[in-house]
Scaffold this motif. Sequence first.
Motif, PDB file in Angstrom:
ATOM      1  N   VAL A 107       0.858  -1.185  -0.031  1.00 30.28           N
ATOM      2  CA  VAL A 107      -0.014   0.088   0.056  1.00 30.28           C
ATOM      3  C   VAL A 107       0.978   1.244   0.110  1.00 30.28           C
ATOM      4  O   VAL A 107       1.628   1.254   0.773  1.00 30.28           O
ATOM      5  CB  VAL A 107      -0.974  -0.276   1.141  1.00 30.28           C
ATOM      6  N   THR A 108       0.682   2.108  -0.873  1.00 31.77           N
ATOM      7  CA  THR A 108       1.410   3.238  -1.034  1.00 31.77           C
ATOM      8  C   THR A 108       0.540   4.548  -0.566  1.00 31.77           C
ATOM      9  O   THR A 108      -0.630   4.368  -0.223  1.00 31.77           O
ATOM     10  CB  THR A 108       1.520   3.659  -2.541  1.00 31.77           C
ATOM     11  N   VAL A 109       1.349   5.695  -0.464  1.00 30.53           N
ATOM     12  CA  VAL A 109       0.769   6.901  -0.096  1.00 30.53           C
ATOM     13  C   VAL A 109      -0.410   7.528  -0.993  1.00 30.53           C
ATOM     14  O   VAL A 109      -1.392   7.924  -0.815  1.00 30.53           O
ATOM     15  CB  VAL A 109       1.947   7.996  -0.059  1.00 30.53           C
ATOM     16  N   ASP A 110       0.026   7.181  -2.331  1.00 32.46           N
ATOM     17  CA  ASP A 110      -1.004   7.251  -3.350  1.00 32.46           C
ATOM     18  C   ASP A 110      -2.340   6.679  -3.079  1.00 32.46           C
ATOM     19  O   ASP A 110      -3.498   7.326  -3.517  1.00 32.46           O
ATOM     20  CB  ASP A 110      -0.453   7.241  -4.747  1.00 32.46           C
ATOM     21  N   ASP A 111      -2.329   5.320  -2.653  1.00 33.43           N
ATOM     22  CA  ASP A 111      -3.331   4.670  -2.515  1.00 33.43           C
ATOM     23  C   ASP A 111      -4.307   5.510  -1.443  1.00 33.43           C
ATOM     24  O   ASP A 111      -5.657   5.396  -1.518  1.00 33.43           O
ATOM     25  CB  ASP A 111      -3.197   3.146  -1.821  1.00 33.43           C
ATOM     26  N   LEU A 112      -3.369   5.807  -0.454  1.00 35.10           N
ATOM     27  CA  LEU A 112      -4.251   6.609   0.765  1.00 35.10           C
ATOM     28  C   LEU A 112      -4.806   7.810   0.256  1.00 35.10           C
ATOM     29  O   LEU A 112      -5.910   8.235   0.678  1.00 35.10           O
ATOM     30  CB  LEU A 112      -3.196   6.700   1.941  1.00 35.10           C
ATOM     31  N   ARG A 113      -4.084   8.707  -0.586  1.00 32.34           N
ATOM     32  CA  ARG A 113      -4.505   9.862  -0.756  1.00 32.34           C
ATOM     33  C   ARG A 113      -5.777   9.592  -1.902  1.00 32.34           C
ATOM     34  O   ARG A 113      -6.551  10.691  -2.041  1.00 32.34           O
ATOM     35  CB  ARG A 113      -3.480  10.607  -1.830  1.00 32.34           C
ATOM     36  N   VAL A 160       6.459   1.472   4.245  1.00 32.59           N
ATOM     37  CA  VAL A 160       6.927   2.020   5.321  1.00 32.59           C
ATOM     38  C   VAL A 160       6.554   3.555   5.139  1.00 32.59           C
ATOM     39  O   VAL A 160       5.895   4.253   5.988  1.00 32.59           O
ATOM     40  CB  VAL A 160       8.339   2.010   5.346  1.00 32.59           C
ATOM     41  N   GLU A 161       6.351   4.129   3.894  1.00 34.83           N
ATOM     42  CA  GLU A 161       6.163   5.356   3.566  1.00 34.83           C
ATOM     43  C   GLU A 161       4.741   5.613   4.091  1.00 34.83           C
ATOM     44  O   GLU A 161       4.264   6.591   4.634  1.00 34.83           O
ATOM     45  CB  GLU A 161       6.262   5.698   2.239  1.00 34.83           C
ATOM     46  N   ALA A 162       3.864   4.758   3.657  1.00 31.89           N
ATOM     47  CA  ALA A 162       2.309   4.812   3.848  1.00 31.89           C
ATOM     48  C   ALA A 162       2.068   4.702   5.542  1.00 31.89           C
ATOM     49  O   ALA A 162       1.355   5.506   5.930  1.00 31.89           O
ATOM     50  CB  ALA A 162       1.521   3.693   3.282  1.00 31.89           C
ATOM     51  N   SER A 163       2.936   3.944   5.932  1.00 35.55           N
ATOM     52  CA  SER A 163       2.978   3.942   7.506  1.00 35.55           C
ATOM     53  C   SER A 163       3.014   5.012   8.177  1.00 35.55           C
ATOM     54  O   SER A 163       2.386   5.640   9.172  1.00 35.55           O
ATOM     55  CB  SER A 163       3.737   2.773   8.164  1.00 35.55           C
ATOM     56  N   HIS A 192       6.191  -2.614  10.486  1.00 36.04           N
ATOM     57  CA  HIS A 192       5.996  -3.038  12.019  1.00 36.04           C
ATOM     58  C   HIS A 192       6.794  -1.931  12.994  1.00 36.04           C
ATOM     59  O   HIS A 192       6.294  -1.039  13.923  1.00 36.04           O
ATOM     60  CB  HIS A 192       6.254  -4.175  12.546  1.00 36.04           C
ATOM     61  N   ARG A 193       8.076  -1.676  12.535  1.00 34.51           N
ATOM     62  CA  ARG A 193       8.796  -0.871  13.445  1.00 34.51           C
ATOM     63  C   ARG A 193       8.499   0.650  13.319  1.00 34.51           C
ATOM     64  O   ARG A 193       8.266   1.477  14.245  1.00 34.51           O
ATOM     65  CB  ARG A 193      10.467  -0.903  12.924  1.00 34.51           C
ATOM     66  N   ALA A 194       8.016   1.021  11.973  1.00 29.47           N
ATOM     67  CA  ALA A 194       7.726   2.408  11.667  1.00 29.47           C
ATOM     68  C   ALA A 194       6.285   2.694  12.380  1.00 29.47           C
ATOM     69  O   ALA A 194       6.176   3.618  13.215  1.00 29.47           O
ATOM     70  CB  ALA A 194       7.630   2.659  10.103  1.00 29.47           C
ATOM     71  N   PHE A 195       5.484   1.868  12.371  1.00 32.59           N
ATOM     72  CA  PHE A 195       4.204   2.244  12.847  1.00 32.59           C
ATOM     73  C   PHE A 195       3.915   2.142  14.417  1.00 32.59           C
ATOM     74  O   PHE A 195       3.414   2.941  15.295  1.00 32.59           O
ATOM     75  CB  PHE A 195       2.803   1.530  11.898  1.00 32.59           C
ATOM     76  N   LEU A 196       4.521   0.769  14.823  1.00 38.25           N
ATOM     77  CA  LEU A 196       4.607   0.554  16.189  1.00 38.25           C
ATOM     78  C   LEU A 196       5.201   1.321  16.883  1.00 38.25           C
ATOM     79  O   LEU A 196       4.715   1.512  18.187  1.00 38.25           O
ATOM     80  CB  LEU A 196       4.510  -1.101  16.340  1.00 38.25           C
ATOM     81  N   GLY A 197       6.315   1.584  16.375  1.00 34.22           N
ATOM     82  CA  GLY A 197       7.384   2.487  17.144  1.00 34.22           C
ATOM     83  C   GLY A 197       7.023   3.741  17.398  1.00 34.22           C
ATOM     84  O   GLY A 197       7.495   4.443  18.349  1.00 34.22           O
ATOM     85  N   ALA A 198       5.951   4.336  16.609  1.00 35.29           N
ATOM     86  CA  ALA A 198       5.420   5.354  16.670  1.00 35.29           C
ATOM     87  C   ALA A 198       4.186   5.539  17.495  1.00 35.29           C
ATOM     88  O   ALA A 198       3.544   6.468  17.736  1.00 35.29           O
ATOM     89  CB  ALA A 198       5.231   6.298  15.373  1.00 35.29           C
TER      90      ALA A 198
END
Length: 248
Positions: A107-113, A160-163, A192-198
């Motif tokens: 899933v990309t940032v563009d998917d989210l946008r 990671v970018e989307a997270s 996991h590290r990016a989203f859970l870590g934040a």
Amino acid sequence: MQVAHGALVIDLATARVVDLTHPITPEMPLFPGDEPYAPEALSTIEEDAYCSNRFSMAEHAGTHVDAPAHFTAGAATVEQIAPEQLVGAAAVVDVTAAVAASPDHRVTVDDLRSWEARHGALGARHIVLIRTGWGARWSDPARYLNQDSQGVMHFPGVSVEASRYLRERGVRCIGIDTLSTDPGQSETFEQHRAFLGAGGYHIENLANLEQLPEAGAVVVVAPLPLARGSGAPARVLALVPASGGTAS
């Protein structure tokens, strides 16, 4: 009776309840290395006049929650996730077409946008649910893991970018209908590290996401409150307004 969450108001008398949880069984798909669910009878109605069982299973098996402590020492464990964080407006991001073209889709940032262009900005009130269509494979563990000849799994996940995009906007949770929010090929679990870590949390192995509108539903997440747990099996329910839901 009505339930309100932010701008969402749902009439409980007419709302549809969708169970987003797979039943826990010894045969369900597992991450390689996990032990299967194992029930054991302690008493039976025939012999003891009542039924009682005990069971063992991995924290991260079946439909379950990943707490921040899953990848960060000293972070919140599952029973420490604030109750208000376990209820949120569902933002269902549909990437089934991309996954049909490639099971390794991230899933990309563009998917989210693209979702935001239709429903408004994602934010702290949201639980983002990634609909990949992979849940249709649940009854066939080999297809669900989708391992190649080298044992590498191939299923979709989140980049990671989307997270980071979601967590920067305060989104509390990412859920997905696959074995992991990281794509199957991952060996380092950077998502996991990016989203859970934040400070966020995950829900993995969701069911029935095809029954939800892209926006307008409310999600209730109920993990077992395991003391010092890095995660826990969870019952996950969605309340869908009779109108089908369009507001975000």
